[in-house]
Write a protein that holds these residues in place. Sequence first.
Motif, mmCIF file in Angstrom:
data_model
loop_
_atom_site.group_PDB
_atom_site.id
_atom_site.type_symbol
_atom_site.label_atom_id
_atom_site.label_comp_id
_atom_site.label_asym_id
_atom_site.label_seq_id
_atom_site.Cartn_x
_atom_site.Cartn_y
_atom_site.Cartn_z
ATOM 1 N N ASP A 198 0.813 -1.207 0.000
ATOM 2 C CA ASP A 198 0.000 0.000 0.000
ATOM 3 C C ASP A 198 0.855 1.269 0.000
ATOM 4 O O ASP A 198 0.420 2.312 -0.506
ATOM 5 N N SER A 199 2.050 1.176 0.566
ATOM 6 C CA SER A 199 2.943 2.331 0.641
ATOM 7 C C SER A 199 3.838 2.467 -0.590
ATOM 8 O O SER A 199 4.679 3.370 -0.653
ATOM 9 N N GLY A 200 3.669 1.559 -1.547
ATOM 10 C CA GLY A 200 4.496 1.604 -2.747
ATOM 11 C C GLY A 200 5.930 1.190 -2.515
ATOM 12 O O GLY A 200 6.830 1.570 -3.269
ATOM 13 N N LEU A 201 6.145 0.375 -1.479
ATOM 14 C CA LEU A 201 7.509 0.006 -1.091
ATOM 15 C C LEU A 201 7.834 -1.461 -1.358
ATOM 16 O O LEU A 201 8.930 -1.925 -1.041
ATOM 17 N N GLU A 202 6.895 -2.195 -1.912
ATOM 18 C CA GLU A 202 7.075 -3.639 -2.090
ATOM 19 C C GLU A 202 8.315 -3.959 -2.919
ATOM 20 O O GLU A 202 9.038 -4.918 -2.625
ATOM 21 N N ASP A 203 8.591 -3.151 -3.949
ATOM 22 C CA ASP A 203 9.735 -3.415 -4.827
ATOM 23 C C ASP A 203 11.024 -2.775 -4.328
ATOM 24 O O ASP A 203 12.069 -2.903 -4.970
ATOM 25 N N LYS A 204 10.957 -2.092 -3.208
ATOM 26 C CA LYS A 204 12.124 -1.399 -2.668
ATOM 27 C C LYS A 204 12.562 -1.962 -1.322
ATOM 28 O O LYS A 204 13.407 -1.379 -0.659
ATOM 29 N N THR A 205 11.957 -3.084 -0.926
ATOM 30 C CA THR A 205 12.172 -3.581 0.434
ATOM 31 C C THR A 205 12.612 -5.036 0.441
ATOM 32 O O THR A 205 11.947 -5.909 -0.128
ATOM 33 N N ILE A 206 13.725 -5.288 1.091
ATOM 34 C CA ILE A 206 14.190 -6.654 1.353
ATOM 35 C C ILE A 206 13.369 -7.190 2.520
ATOM 36 O O ILE A 206 13.213 -6.518 3.545
ATOM 37 N N VAL A 207 12.830 -8.391 2.386
ATOM 38 C CA VAL A 207 12.081 -9.011 3.477
ATOM 39 C C VAL A 207 12.745 -10.339 3.827
ATOM 40 O O VAL A 207 12.973 -11.184 2.957
ATOM 41 N N ILE A 208 13.055 -10.499 5.094
ATOM 42 C CA ILE A 208 13.710 -11.705 5.609
ATOM 43 C C ILE A 208 12.770 -12.379 6.593
ATOM 44 O O ILE A 208 12.112 -11.715 7.396
ATOM 45 N N PHE A 209 12.711 -13.699 6.546
ATOM 46 C CA PHE A 209 11.849 -14.455 7.451
ATOM 47 C C PHE A 209 12.607 -15.657 7.979
ATOM 48 O O PHE A 209 13.196 -16.426 7.207
ATOM 49 N N THR A 210 12.561 -15.846 9.319
ATOM 50 C CA THR A 210 13.210 -17.021 9.914
ATOM 51 C C THR A 210 12.685 -17.233 11.326
ATOM 52 O O THR A 210 11.791 -16.530 11.798
ATOM 53 N N SER A 211 13.235 -18.239 12.004
ATOM 54 C CA SER A 211 12.883 -18.551 13.390
ATOM 55 C C SER A 211 14.159 -18.626 14.214
ATOM 56 O O SER A 211 15.257 -18.774 13.672
ATOM 57 N N ASP A 212 14.005 -18.539 15.539
ATOM 58 C CA ASP A 212 15.190 -18.506 16.404
ATOM 59 C C ASP A 212 15.630 -19.883 16.869
ATOM 60 O O ASP A 212 16.750 -20.049 17.362
ATOM 61 N N ASN A 213 14.770 -20.879 16.768
ATOM 62 C CA ASN A 213 15.141 -22.264 17.106
ATOM 63 C C ASN A 213 14.017 -23.177 16.637
ATOM 64 O O ASN A 213 13.015 -22.718 16.096
ATOM 65 N N GLY A 214 14.191 -24.457 16.850
ATOM 66 C CA GLY A 214 13.223 -25.414 16.345
ATOM 67 C C GLY A 214 11.888 -25.377 17.052
ATOM 68 O O GLY A 214 11.729 -24.747 18.110
ATOM 69 N N GLY A 215 10.905 -26.064 16.476
ATOM 70 C CA GLY A 215 9.576 -26.126 17.071
ATOM 71 C C GLY A 215 9.586 -26.909 18.371
ATOM 72 O O GLY A 215 10.384 -27.822 18.583
ATOM 73 N N VAL A 216 8.665 -26.550 19.261
ATOM 74 C CA VAL A 216 8.618 -27.171 20.587
ATOM 75 C C VAL A 216 7.914 -28.516 20.492
ATOM 76 O O VAL A 216 6.686 -28.598 20.424
ATOM 77 N N ALA A 217 8.685 -29.571 20.491
ATOM 78 C CA ALA A 217 8.142 -30.929 20.406
ATOM 79 C C ALA A 217 8.174 -31.636 21.752
ATOM 80 O O ALA A 217 7.458 -32.611 21.970
ATOM 81 N N SER A 218 9.026 -31.144 22.666
ATOM 82 C CA SER A 218 9.121 -31.655 24.029
ATOM 83 C C SER A 218 9.238 -30.468 24.975
ATOM 84 O O SER A 218 9.686 -29.390 24.578
ATOM 85 N N GLY A 219 8.850 -30.674 26.241
ATOM 86 C CA GLY A 219 8.961 -29.588 27.195
ATOM 87 C C GLY A 219 8.036 -28.446 26.822
ATOM 88 O O GLY A 219 7.282 -28.504 25.856
ATOM 89 N N ASP A 220 8.060 -27.360 27.573
ATOM 90 C CA ASP A 220 7.206 -26.212 27.310
ATOM 91 C C ASP A 220 5.780 -26.694 27.049
ATOM 92 O O ASP A 220 5.182 -27.355 27.877
ATOM 93 N N SER A 221 5.257 -26.409 25.854
ATOM 94 C CA SER A 221 3.861 -26.766 25.564
ATOM 95 C C SER A 221 3.713 -27.995 24.672
ATOM 96 O O SER A 221 2.602 -28.309 24.235
#
Length: 532
Positions: free
Chosen positions: A296-319
Motif C-alpha cells: 500500500d505504501s508503494g515500497l514492495e519493490d524497494k524492500t528486502i524481506v527476511i523471514f526465519t525462526s530462532d530455534n526449532g519447534g517445541v516438540a518436548s517440554g514447554d507446551s
Amino acid sequence: MRLSKFYFNIAYCLLLWLLMVGCEQLPESLKQRPNVVFILVDDLGMVDLGATGSRYYETPNIDKLAKEGMMFTQGYAASRVCSPSRASIMTGKFTARHGITDWIGAASGTAWRSHNRHDKLLPAEYVHSLPANDVTIAEAMRKEGYKTFFAGKWHLGSEGSYPEDHGFEINKGGWDKGSPMGGYFSPWDNPVLPNKVEGENLSMRLGVETADFIKQHKDSTFFAFLSFYAVHGPIQTTQEKWNKYRDKAESLGIGENGYKMERVLPIRQEQDNPIYAGLVESMDDAVGVVLQALKDSGLEDKTIVIFTSDNGGVASGDSFSTSNLPLRGGKGYQWEGGIREPYFIKVPWLKNGGSKSDFPVIGTDFYPTILDLANIDALTEQHIDGISLKPILEGKKMDVVRPLFWHYPHYGNQGGNPSSIIREENWKLIHYWEDGSEELYNLTTDVGEQSNVIAQYPEIAKGLSKKLHGWLKEVGANMPSKDTEYNADLAQKRHDRIVNESWPALEAQRLKFLAKDFRPNDDWWGSKVTQD
C-alpha cells in the motif's frame, strides 16, 4: 604521447558508456538504499509452514513470501534456544564467541540443582545481556542513516540492555521477558507495549505497530525488525480458530497415539494440536498486515524481506506444541529439529522468486548479507562468523566450504543434552559433554539422524572433532562441570516417572485438546471479549 592520449580517450568513453548502460539496467529500488524488514518468529519449527511441508498448519502469507524470494532449505539458527540465537543475529557471531549460550534467566552452576533433575553436569555460566561493545546490525544500519524500529520479543538483557540501547530508535514491546507475560490477548503484562483494546491479539498488535511504522516512514529508508512472541508457549487461540483446526485434524485422521519416548522426554510425533495451529495462523495473519503495508505504501519493490525462526519447534517440554518430523528432536535438542529453520530472503529486484538453495546457511549470515545488499561496507571484525549470501541470491554458485559451530553447555527443559556441534559439508558431528561420546551423521542420506556412522568413518569423525575442540578453545568457550552431588538412583527414579506418568498424561492432554467439548475457560484466554 598523442597515441597514449588517444587510447585514454577511448578508455574514458568506454567507461562512461558502461556506466550509462549499468544505470539504465539498475532497478528503481537500487537508486537509493533499500528498506529492510526482518521477521523473526519464536519457536517456529522447520515444517510448521505450508511452504515447508505442513499439511495441517495454514500460513498463506508466509507461503507467498517464500515463493517471492529464495528459500534456503538448509537454513540454521545459531542455537537450539532463543537468546543465544537472537544475539547471533544481532552481532554476526556464534554463541560461544559472544558468550550468551543459554536463554537469559536459565539457571547455571549449582543453582541448577534447584530443579531436582539429578543431572550429571552443572551447566556452564554464560553472559546475561547483549555485549555493549558489539556493533549490532541495528547500530550499523542506523549509522548509515536508516530509521530503526523493533517490535516484539527481545530477551537479550534487562533494563539498560533493551532494543533502544543497541541501535533501535523505536521499541514496541521488547524487554527482558522471553514469553508473552499475561498471554496472547490483552490485557497483557508488558511495560513497553501499553494495552489499548481488551481482547486484542498480541501478534496482530505487533504486526499493526510494524505496519504503522512502515506507513509513517515510507519516504525515508528504514530497518524494521518484527520479532513475534508467537509461537512460544503458553499456546492460546480463539474458539473460531480452534474449531477450524480441530475439524481439520479429524478430517486428516486423528491417530491413537501422538508421542514416542526420546532419550529424556516424550516427543510429539503428530501435527494435530488445534490450539497451536490457531496460534500459528494468527501470526501469519499479522505477517500479512505487514506485507500489505509495504504494498500500500508503494515500497514492495524497494524492500528486502527476511523471514526465519530462532530455534526449532517445541516438540518436548514447554507446551509440547508441534512435530518437526522428518527432522529429529525440536527446540532444545542437538539434532536438526532443534536448529534447522525456515530461512527466506526476498530481494525484489533480483527476480529469483520460487528459487531454492541447499547451501548451508546460519543466523550469523544475515548481518553481512543485509549490509552487502544495502551497499554498506562490511564490518568484518564484527560479523566474524557470517558471510554474505548476496552471490547466492544473484544466482551464482558459492564455492565456500566452511564449518558451522554450535555450543550449548547446558540442559534445557526440552530434553536436549549439553553438547557442541560442528557441521562441515554433509557431515555433522555432535560431542556430548556428559561422557565425551560423539555421534556422526551424513545429512545427505540421513536428515533424520537415525544412523550414527562414527564407527564406519572414524577418520572423518576424528578430523571434525579436532576442528570443533580447537575452535572452542580459540574462542574461550565456557564449559559445564561435573556435579559432585549427582545421584544415579534419583536420576533413574525421575526417568521412570516421566515414562510411567508424564507420557500417558501428555497423550490424554492431546486427546482433550481435540475433544469436541474442549473449553479452556469461559472467554477462551480472553479472546472473546471483543467478539461478544
